[in-house]
Design a protein around this motif. Structure first.
Motif, short mmCIF file in Angstrom:
data_model
loop_
_atom_site.label_atom_id
_atom_site.label_comp_id
_atom_site.label_asym_id
_atom_site.label_seq_id
_atom_site.Cartn_x
_atom_site.Cartn_y
_atom_site.Cartn_z
N ALA A 157 -31.82 12.99 -48.81
CA ALA A 157 -31.03 14.22 -48.80
C ALA A 157 -29.65 13.93 -48.23
O ALA A 157 -29.53 13.39 -47.14
CB ALA A 157 -31.74 15.28 -47.97
N ILE A 158 -28.62 14.29 -48.98
CA ILE A 158 -27.24 14.01 -48.58
C ILE A 158 -26.62 15.28 -47.99
O ILE A 158 -26.59 16.33 -48.66
CB ILE A 158 -26.40 13.54 -49.78
CG1 ILE A 158 -27.10 12.39 -50.51
CG2 ILE A 158 -25.00 13.17 -49.33
CD1 ILE A 158 -27.30 11.13 -49.70
N PRO A 159 -26.12 15.24 -46.77
CA PRO A 159 -25.44 16.41 -46.20
C PRO A 159 -24.24 16.81 -47.06
O PRO A 159 -23.34 15.99 -47.28
CB PRO A 159 -24.98 15.93 -44.82
CG PRO A 159 -25.88 14.78 -44.49
CD PRO A 159 -26.17 14.12 -45.80
N PRO A 160 -24.21 18.03 -47.58
CA PRO A 160 -23.09 18.42 -48.44
C PRO A 160 -21.81 18.60 -47.65
O PRO A 160 -21.82 19.10 -46.52
CB PRO A 160 -23.56 19.76 -49.04
CG PRO A 160 -24.53 20.29 -48.04
CD PRO A 160 -25.21 19.10 -47.43
N VAL A 161 -20.70 18.19 -48.24
CA VAL A 161 -19.40 18.32 -47.58
C VAL A 161 -18.50 19.32 -48.31
O VAL A 161 -17.41 19.63 -47.84
CB VAL A 161 -18.69 16.96 -47.49
CG1 VAL A 161 -19.48 16.01 -46.60
CG2 VAL A 161 -18.49 16.33 -48.86
N GLU A 162 -18.97 19.81 -49.44
CA GLU A 162 -18.22 20.80 -50.20
C GLU A 162 -19.20 21.53 -51.10
O GLU A 162 -20.31 21.04 -51.34
CB GLU A 162 -17.12 20.12 -51.04
CG GLU A 162 -17.66 19.13 -52.05
CD GLU A 162 -16.57 18.41 -52.82
OE1 GLU A 162 -15.39 18.75 -52.62
OE2 GLU A 162 -16.90 17.53 -53.62
N PRO A 163 -18.85 22.71 -51.62
CA PRO A 163 -19.76 23.45 -52.49
C PRO A 163 -19.78 22.88 -53.92
O PRO A 163 -19.32 23.50 -54.87
CB PRO A 163 -19.19 24.87 -52.46
CG PRO A 163 -17.73 24.67 -52.23
CD PRO A 163 -17.61 23.48 -51.31
N ALA A 164 -20.33 21.68 -54.04
CA ALA A 164 -20.33 20.98 -55.33
C ALA A 164 -21.30 21.64 -56.30
O ALA A 164 -22.43 22.00 -55.93
CB ALA A 164 -20.71 19.52 -55.12
N THR A 165 -20.87 21.78 -57.54
CA THR A 165 -21.72 22.37 -58.57
C THR A 165 -22.31 21.32 -59.50
O THR A 165 -23.06 21.66 -60.41
CB THR A 165 -20.90 23.37 -59.41
OG1 THR A 165 -19.78 22.68 -60.00
CG2 THR A 165 -20.37 24.51 -58.55
N GLY A 166 -22.00 20.05 -59.25
CA GLY A 166 -22.47 18.99 -60.14
C GLY A 166 -23.72 18.28 -59.67
O GLY A 166 -24.20 17.36 -60.33
N TYR A 167 -24.28 18.71 -58.52
CA TYR A 167 -25.47 18.07 -57.97
C TYR A 167 -26.63 19.05 -57.91
O TYR A 167 -26.44 20.25 -57.73
CB TYR A 167 -25.22 17.56 -56.54
CG TYR A 167 -24.10 16.55 -56.41
CD1 TYR A 167 -23.94 15.52 -57.33
CD2 TYR A 167 -23.19 16.64 -55.36
CE1 TYR A 167 -22.91 14.60 -57.19
CE2 TYR A 167 -22.16 15.72 -55.21
CZ TYR A 167 -22.03 14.70 -56.14
OH TYR A 167 -21.01 13.79 -56.01
N THR A 198 -21.55 27.63 -52.59
CA THR A 198 -20.85 28.00 -51.35
C THR A 198 -21.84 28.59 -50.34
O THR A 198 -21.76 28.28 -49.13
CB THR A 198 -19.73 29.00 -51.65
OG1 THR A 198 -18.81 28.42 -52.59
CG2 THR A 198 -18.98 29.39 -50.39
N ALA A 199 -22.77 29.40 -50.83
CA ALA A 199 -23.79 29.98 -49.94
C ALA A 199 -24.72 28.90 -49.40
O ALA A 199 -25.12 28.93 -48.23
CB ALA A 199 -24.59 31.04 -50.69
N TYR A 200 -25.07 27.93 -50.25
CA TYR A 200 -25.90 26.81 -49.79
C TYR A 200 -25.23 26.05 -48.67
O TYR A 200 -25.85 25.70 -47.66
CB TYR A 200 -26.18 25.85 -50.95
CG TYR A 200 -27.15 26.35 -52.01
CD1 TYR A 200 -27.94 27.48 -51.79
CD2 TYR A 200 -27.28 25.68 -53.23
CE1 TYR A 200 -28.82 27.92 -52.76
CE2 TYR A 200 -28.16 26.11 -54.19
CZ TYR A 200 -28.93 27.23 -53.96
OH TYR A 200 -29.81 27.66 -54.92
#
Length: 369
Positions: A157-167, A198-200
């Motif tokens: 699991a990779i800590p998200p750094v932005e609200p990416a929609t491609g993953y 963004t909510a995630y």
């Protein structure tokens, strides 16, 4: 630690066109120190010191290039790692591309076939990620191997750094160790829209799914039997059929013949391992990765690797552009674009529009451009 490593090295070079292509997909591109994405994946495999094999599953039409990259890597390695490559690395060209379930189960049967003396504990890597630093990656793999050895289907699991929609995303479940760095997966979530992503990010309970996995071969085969029986059944006869035949390309072992693979591939469905096992199993867990990760799946992501243009460039009254070119390029009065000129082709893209590149490639192929 994991006993064996499987590196998935298929791909058709669509997302980073025109620098990558069907004949020269992303894993063969270089970023720093003239080391390719594929070579860095092999370096990661070597770093965990597997006692067993390193298996690179790739397309039939590019296996010689895979072998060449492995050969060229030798000069950078210690004597022990050179020996490991020469003795324990195998290239396994698929009969045909069939997403990720087929090559992963194929690799498990391959490992069992060539060495049945122990239970194979397998780490699955991809050939086109950027992961740093190596020390953290190895440490996280150690945590992952403990969970996988206990019969879990392990994800990173990779800590998200932005609200990416491609993953794809992983939702946190119950912790499995004291510091919470290993946890059950409550659910897998498809690629979200921007509002949902963004909510995630704000919730702190969702993580990017890296596409790397860990398990024993026994666990994977059992889970396929439960949740994707048609994939399991396609390979059911492989253990009783003849072993693969090996030859050498560029001094690297590859499978030149394996009728059992051909028969299995004629039946196995085209499905990703995420769909066949990860999203269905009740034994999925994840290691919260401490390393930095990027799959560089777009030109928007690729640009972030550099703080300057690549190639001879001149810009007049311009800002916020990225140029990656084999030939001199001049821009006048332009902002917010990516310009890529490679292999006799040109891409001019507004930043943030990387998702359109695949459509461009398909349209150009359909038009024979």
């Amino acid at each position: 630690m994991f006993s064996d490593v499987v590196i998935l090295a298929g791909g058709f070079g669509e997302r980073l066109w025109p620098a990558s292509s069907t004949e020269n997909p992303k894993q063969f591109m270089t970023v720093t120190d003239n080391v390719s994405f594929l070579q860095t994946a092999v370096l990661r495999a070597l770093a965990i010191k597997p006692k067993g094999k390193i298996v690179i599953v790739t397309r039939k039409d590019i296996y010689v290039t895979v072998a060449l990259h492995c050969k060229e890597l030798l000069a950078r390695l210690s004597e022990d790692d050179q020996k490991k490559i020469k003795e324990d690395l195998y290239i396994l060209p698929e009969t045909e591309p069939k997403q990720t379930t087929a090559p992963i189960i194929l690799a498990c049967h391959f490992l069992n076939k060539i060495d049945s003396s122990f239970e194979h504990l397998v780490l699955v890597l991809t050939s086109d990620h950027i992961i740093t630093p190596m020390e953290r990656f190895v440490s996280d793999c150690n945590k992952a191997s403990i969970a996988a050895k206990e019969g879990k289907f392990l994800c990173f699991a990779i800590p998200p750094v932005e609200p990416a929609t491609g993953y794809g995303y992983i939702k946190t479940g119950m912790p499995l160790n004291d510091d919470g760095s290993v946890f059950e997966i409550e659910s897998f979530v498809e690629k979200p829209d921007l509002e949902t992503a963004t909510a995630y990010l704000a919730s702190g309970n969702y993580w990017w799914n890296s596409g790397m996995f860990g398990f024993t071969c026994k666990t994977l085969i059992e889970e396929l039997k439960k949740h994707q029986n048609d994939a399991y059944s396609a390979f059911e006869k492989v253990p009783d059929m003849a072993a693969p035949v090996f030859e050498y390309a560029e001094g690297i072992k590859f499978v030149s013949e394996w009728p059992a693979m051909d028969e299995a591939y004629s039946k196995v469905p085209v499905i990703a391992i995420d769909k066949s096992v990860a999203e269905k199993t009740d034994i999925a867990c994840a290691v919260r990765s401490s390393f930095n990760w990027d799959d560089i799946g777009s030109w928007d992501a690729f640009e972030k690797l550099f703080d300057h243009n690549i190639g001879k460039t001149v810009e007049v009254e311009c800002k916020d552009n990225f140029i990656y070119s084999d030939i001199p390029v001049a821009l006048c009065g332009i902002e917010g674009v990516v310009v890529v000129i490679k292999n006799g082709r040109a891409l001019i893209m507004k930043k943030g529009k990387s998702s359109l590149v695949r459509d461009v490639v398909k349209q150009m192929k359909n038009s024979n451009v």
